[in-house]
Design an enzyme around this catalytic site. Structure first.
Site, mmCIF file in Angstrom:
data_model
loop_
_atom_site.group_PDB
_atom_site.id
_atom_site.type_symbol
_atom_site.label_atom_id
_atom_site.label_comp_id
_atom_site.label_asym_id
_atom_site.label_seq_id
_atom_site.Cartn_x
_atom_site.Cartn_y
_atom_site.Cartn_z
ATOM 1 N N HIS A 281 5.491 -2.129 3.843
ATOM 2 C CA HIS A 281 5.210 -0.949 4.655
ATOM 3 C C HIS A 281 6.013 -1.041 5.946
ATOM 4 O O HIS A 281 6.190 -2.124 6.489
ATOM 5 C CB HIS A 281 3.705 -0.870 4.977
ATOM 6 C CG HIS A 281 3.296 0.479 5.447
ATOM 7 N ND1 HIS A 281 3.375 0.863 6.757
ATOM 8 C CD2 HIS A 281 2.839 1.553 4.753
ATOM 9 C CE1 HIS A 281 2.970 2.111 6.854
ATOM 10 N NE2 HIS A 281 2.643 2.561 5.660
ATOM 11 N N ASP A 332 -0.644 2.802 -2.182
ATOM 12 C CA ASP A 332 -0.245 3.292 -3.500
ATOM 13 C C ASP A 332 -0.495 2.268 -4.608
ATOM 14 O O ASP A 332 -0.593 2.640 -5.777
ATOM 15 C CB ASP A 332 1.233 3.712 -3.488
ATOM 16 C CG ASP A 332 1.433 4.919 -2.604
ATOM 17 O OD1 ASP A 332 0.589 5.826 -2.658
ATOM 18 O OD2 ASP A 332 2.400 4.947 -1.825
#
Ligand SMILES: CC(C)(COP(=O)(O)OP(=O)(O)OC[C@H]1O[C@@H](n2cnc3c(N)ncnc32)[C@H](O)[C@@H]1OP(=O)(O)O)[C@@H](O)C(=O)NCCC(=O)NCCS
Length: 395
Positions: A281, A332
Site C-alpha cells: 500500500h 482487497d
C-alpha cells in the site's frame, strides 16, 4: 565508527534523498506524488488508523451500518433514528433508473466489463438528472443520494443481463447491503451474509486522497459537475493497482488451487518479480487496518460455506509475502474471498467497491466545491531542447 561519523553519514544520506527530489530551480518533485500533501480534508485520515469524521473504522464496522456511515460521511454527523429513517426513505424513493439507461445495459456488448458498463451507465444517468449542472451543497447532496441508490441497480441489472437472467427490482424493506445481494442473486441473504457485505461496504466507503478520489477532486476543481467527477473516479478505480486488484486477487487464489501449491506459486512470483495483487500500500506500510477487520468475516464465512482450503491458501501466501517481502495485505486481499464466499462472481467485485466508495467520492466532491481552488500542478520537462523548425520537405 564514532557517533560523529554516523551523524555525518546520516546527514549525507538524507541530503542525497532530498536532492533526488529537488529540481534545479528548487522545486520539489515526488514521483507519483508520494508523500505530497495535495489538499486538506475533514472527511477522513489514515494517520493513526483509518478514521472517518473522527470515528475509527473498527468501531464503525462493529457498531454501525453502511447507511449510518454513508450519512456520517455525507453530513458530518452520525444520524439519529429519525434522520436515518428519512435517509432510508429518500434512498428508496431514489432507487429508480430511467428506462433508456436500463435499455443501454441490455444493448452494449455482452463482453463489456462490469466497470465499463457502470462507468458509462453513471455518465448516462447525468442526462436524466434535473440538477446535473447545479453545484450547490444541497444539489450535490441530492445527487449523491440518487447515485447511491441507482448504482446498485446498474450493477445488479447488468450482471443479471450478462447471465441471461431476469432483473430483480430493489426491495425497500431490505437494508442497503441485503438489497445489493438480493438484486444480484434474487435471494434474501442470511444475517451473516448481510453483515459481512455491510462491513465490506463500510470499509470501502472512504480513504482520503487515493487515486480515484483525487481524480474526482481534480474534476470538481474545474467547476465541473458531480456525475462527471464520479464517472472519472470510476475510470480511475478500475485499474489493477487500485480497485481492480480485488478481482485479480480471486484469480490468483483460484489459480493456486490448493494450499499445497501456495508456497511454490509465491516463490515463482518472487522469482519472476511479479506483483502480487492484494499486497502493499502506498500509505499503510505496517498493515492495512481494514484487512484485519475483514479477515475475521472471511474465516467465519469460509467455515459456513466449506471454503477452508481457500483460507489456507490465503494464509500461506500472506505469511510468505509478509515475512519475505515485508508486504502486508491490503483490503482487497480479504474482500475478494469474502465476496467469493458470499457466492458472488468475480466481475462484480470492483463494481461493488463503487457501490460503497460513491459515498466517499461524493463527500470529497462536496468538500472540494465548497472550498475550491483549481488543481493544476506543474510538470518537470524532460523533452527536447528548443530546436529549429523543419519544413515538410526537409523532414
Ligand atoms: C498498491 C501499490 C501500487 C503501492 O505501491 P507503491 O507505494 O507505489 O510502492 P512501489 O510500487 O514503489 O513498490 C515498492 C517496492 O515494493 C514492491 N511491491 C509493492 N507491492 C508489491 C506487490 N503487491 N507484490 C510484489 N512486490 C510489491 C515493488 O516491486 C517495489 O520493489 P522494488 O523497490 O524492489 O522495486 C503496490 O503495493 C501494488 O502494486 N500492490 C498490488 C496492487 C494492489 O493490491 N492494489 C490495491 C491497493 S489498496
Amino acid at each position: 565508527m564514532n557517533s560523529n561519523s554516523v551523524h555525518q553519514l546520516a546527514f549525507i544520506a538524507g541530503f542525497k534523498l532530498l536532492a533526488e527530489h529537488v529540481l534545479m530551480n528548487n522545486e520539489a518533485y515526488y514521483p507519483g506524488l508520494e508523500g505530497v500533501i495535495a489538499g486538506e480534508t475533514e472527511i477522513s485520515t489514515v494517520d493513526g488508523g483509518l478514521i472517518y469524521r473522527g470515528y475509527p473504522i473498527e468501531e464503525l464496522a462493529e457498531k454501525s451500518t453502511f447507511l449510518e456511515v454513508a450519512f456520517l460521511l455525507l453530513n458530518n454527523k452520525l444520524p439519529n433514528q429519525e434522520f436515518l429513517a428519512d435517509f432510508q426513505s429518500i434512498l428508496s424513493e431514489s432507487a429508480v433508473v430511467p428506462e433508456p439507461v436500463l435499455n443501454f445495459l441490455t444493448e452494449i456488448p455482452l463482453h463489456s466489463s462490469g466497470m465499463d458498463s457502470l462507468r458509462t451507465g453513471i455518465g448516462a444517468l447525468a442526462h436524466f438528472d434535473s440538477q446535473v449542472d447545479e453545484s450547490t451543497k444541497d444539489a450535490n447532496l441530492a445527487k449523491a443520494v440518487r447515485l447511491l441508490a441507482q448504482i446498485p441497480i446498474l450493477i445488479a441489472n447488468r450482471y443479471r443481463i450478462t447471465k441471461g437472467m431476469k432483473t430483480v427490482p430493489p426491495n425497500p424493506e431490505l437494508s442497503f447491503a441485503a438489497n445489493i445481494l438480493y438484486m444480484i442473486t434474487g435471494k434474501d441473504p442470511s444475517a451473516l451474509h448481510e453483515k459481512a457485505m455491510d462491513v465490506s461496504l463500510i470499509l470501502y466507503a472512504e480513504h482520503e486522497f487515493n487515486a480515484s478520489t483525487f481524480t474526482a477532486r481534480v474534476i470538481t476543481s474545474t467547476m465541473s459537475d458531480m456525475h462527471s467527477a464520479i464517472t472519472g473516479a470510476v475510470g480511475a478505480l478500475k485499474g489493477p493497482l487500485h480497485g481492480g486488484a480485488n478481482e485479480r486477487v480471486l484469480e490468483v487464489l483460484q489459480e493456486v488451487g490448493t494450499a499445497d501449491n501456495a508456497e511454490a506459486w509465491v516463490r515463482d512470483a518472487f522469482a519472476e518479480k511479479r506483483r502480487i495483487m492484494g499486497f502493499g500500500h502506498r500509505v499503510y506500510k505496517e498493515g492495512d487496518p481494514r484487512a484485519v477487520i475483514l479477515r475475521k468475516y472471511c474465516q467465519e464465512l469460509a467455515e459456513e460455506t466449506g471454503n477452508q482450503e481457500m483460507e489456507k491458501i490465503a494464509d500461506t501466501i500472506e505469511e510468505l509475502v509478509r515475512s519475505e517481502k515485508g508486504l502486508p495485505p491490503n483490503l482487497d486481499w480479504p474482500s475478494a474471498r469474502l465476496y467469493y464466499y458470499l457466492g458472488l462472481d468475480v466481475e462484480l467485485y470492483t463494481p461493488l467497491f463503487v457501490a460503497s466508495r460513491i459515498v466517499g467520492w461524493a463527500a470529497h466532491v462536496i468538500e472540494q466545491a465548497e472550498n475550491n481552488r483549481l488543481i493544476r500542478p506543474r510538470s518537470r520537462y524532460t523533452g527536447m531542447e528548443k530546436q529549429p523548425y523543419k519544413i515538410m520537405s526537409d523532414r
